[in-house]
Design an enzyme around this catalytic site. Structure first.
Site, PDB file in Angstrom:
ATOM      1  N   HIS A 197       0.843  -1.197   0.000  1.00  0.00           N
ATOM      2  CA  HIS A 197       0.000   0.000   0.000  1.00  0.00           C
ATOM      3  C   HIS A 197       0.878   1.246   0.000  1.00  0.00           C
ATOM      4  O   HIS A 197       2.086   1.164   0.211  1.00  0.00           O
ATOM      5  CB  HIS A 197      -0.901   0.025   1.240  1.00  0.00           C
ATOM      6  N   ASP A 199       0.762   5.287   1.788  1.00  0.00           N
ATOM      7  CA  ASP A 199       0.109   6.006   2.881  1.00  0.00           C
ATOM      8  C   ASP A 199      -0.572   7.255   2.325  1.00  0.00           C
ATOM      9  O   ASP A 199       0.049   8.008   1.567  1.00  0.00           O
ATOM     10  CB  ASP A 199       1.122   6.403   3.957  1.00  0.00           C
ATOM     11  N   HIS A 254       4.770   0.079  -0.064  1.00  0.00           N
ATOM     12  CA  HIS A 254       5.530  -0.741   0.877  1.00  0.00           C
ATOM     13  C   HIS A 254       4.642  -1.824   1.472  1.00  0.00           C
ATOM     14  O   HIS A 254       3.415  -1.773   1.341  1.00  0.00           O
ATOM     15  CB  HIS A 254       6.148   0.129   1.984  1.00  0.00           C
ATOM     16  N   ARG A 264       7.732  -8.776  15.568  1.00  0.00           N
ATOM     17  CA  ARG A 264       8.106  -7.440  15.093  1.00  0.00           C
ATOM     18  C   ARG A 264       7.138  -6.429  15.672  1.00  0.00           C
ATOM     19  O   ARG A 264       5.913  -6.612  15.601  1.00  0.00           O
ATOM     20  CB  ARG A 264       8.082  -7.376  13.569  1.00  0.00           C
TER      21      ARG A 264
END
EC number: 1.14.11.13
Length: 332
Positions: A197, A199, A254, A264
């Site tokens: 996607h 941002d 990304h 993570r």
């Protein structure tokens, strides 16, 4: 539910295309502009944000995500609150759980606060101090970008994300170790933690622990893994900044791949303008208005469009300006 993808090629050994911007050097403004043009992504060092503050917030974040799911869902909500695997309301899923909060402290509402922790005051204070610190760093970066572009006034961009009515968001993500990552059972495919996607905001600021997973898409279509660095911050150019620079800066696509062994944890600050702010190419970057690639829109209009789309959609496409040639073809 998990999303599988084809095995991603590993970048050549020693090759790291990620631009590094030293905030202590004013001359970094030129490298900063080039990074926004070539990648829409860069790493910031010497940023001045307390390592202790980041460590406290990461600890409190891990504490929250360690709670039983039944307790975490007590603060579930939309758009703000706890979420698990479902990303938005349009069918996107990932190997992730998250906490989404209002980051506009000037509004008086403060960030959503999970009251379930043993030391809620510590979490609240860390969230607020972190948000203040990252917002200041974001403004410094945006002003350095303006310096690099040679535009006046210096706060052309920073004023949009420091306004009292700014629509900024803080997102805490947790990607648990994924047991599905097994070459014998899933044919060597990766598991998507968070799908590809861009941002929608002006710019976004990422910090994560030392677990890998983040990848950016280069202009040639290839995906490159971003080496983790828990002491630095990574910036993504957003769709709105791509529009304001009339396509000169690129909103970076990304994604995050799940890890089979380690958790993570990431913190992302999305710097957005007020809902009524009009987004359009800056006239000082064009010789005439005929060069405009995008129609003007308000942040509210674009945010609503983003909320109603899938992650991988090209949300800017419907706001691209129709040229005279395009209109002629439509009328033929």
């Amino acid at each position: 539910m998990a999303v599988l993808s084809k095995q991603v090629a590993v970048p050549k050994s020693g090759f790291s295309p990620i631009p590094v911007i030293d905030m202590s050097d004013p001359e970094s403004k030129h490298a900063l502009v080039k990074a926004c043009e070539d990648f829409g992504f860069f790493k910031v060092i010497n940023h001045g944000i307390s390592a202790e503050l980041v460590s406290v917030l990461e600890h409190e974040t891990v504490e929250f995500f360690s709670l039983p799911k039944s307790e975490k869902t007590l603060v579930a909500g939309y758009p703000f609150g706890y979420g698990n695997s479902k990303i938005g309301r349009n069918g996107d899923v990932g190997w992730v759980e998250y906490l989404l909060m209002n980051a506009n402290l000037d509004s008086g509402s403060g960030p959503l606060f999970p009251s379930l922790l043993k030391s809620p005051g510590t979490f609240r204070n860390a969230l607020e101090e972190y948000t203040i610190s990252v917002r200041k760093m974001t403004c410094d970066v945006l002003e350095m970008i303006i310096d690099g572009l040679g535009i006046k006034p210096r706060n052309t961009l920073s004023k949009l994300v420091s306004d009292q009515n700014t629509d900024s968001i803080l997102r805490l993500n947790h990607y648990p170790p994924c047991p599905l990552i097994n070459k014998k059972t899933n044919c060597g495919k990766n598991v998507i933690g968070f799908g590809e996607h861009t941002d929608p905001q002006i710019i976004s600021v990422l910090r994560s622990n030392n677990t890998s997973g983040l990848q950016i898409n280069l202009t040639d279509g290839s995906w490159v893994s971003v080496p983790p660095d828990h002491s630095s911050f990574f910036f993504n150019v957003g769709d709105s900044l791509q529009v304001m620079t009339n396509g000169r800066f690129k909103s970076v696509r990304h994604r995050v791949l799940a890890n089979g062994d380690k958790s993570r944890v990431s913190m992302i600050y999305f710097a957005g303008p007020s809902l009524t702010q009009r987004i359009a190419p800056l006239t000082c970057l064009m010789d005439n208005e005929d060069e405009m690639l995008y129609e003007e829109f308000t942040w509210s209009e674009y945010r609503n469009s983003a909320y109603n789309s899938r992650l991988s959609d090209n949300r800017l496409q419907q706001f691209e300006r129709k040229t005279t040639h395009d209109n002629t073809l439509l009328n033929d």
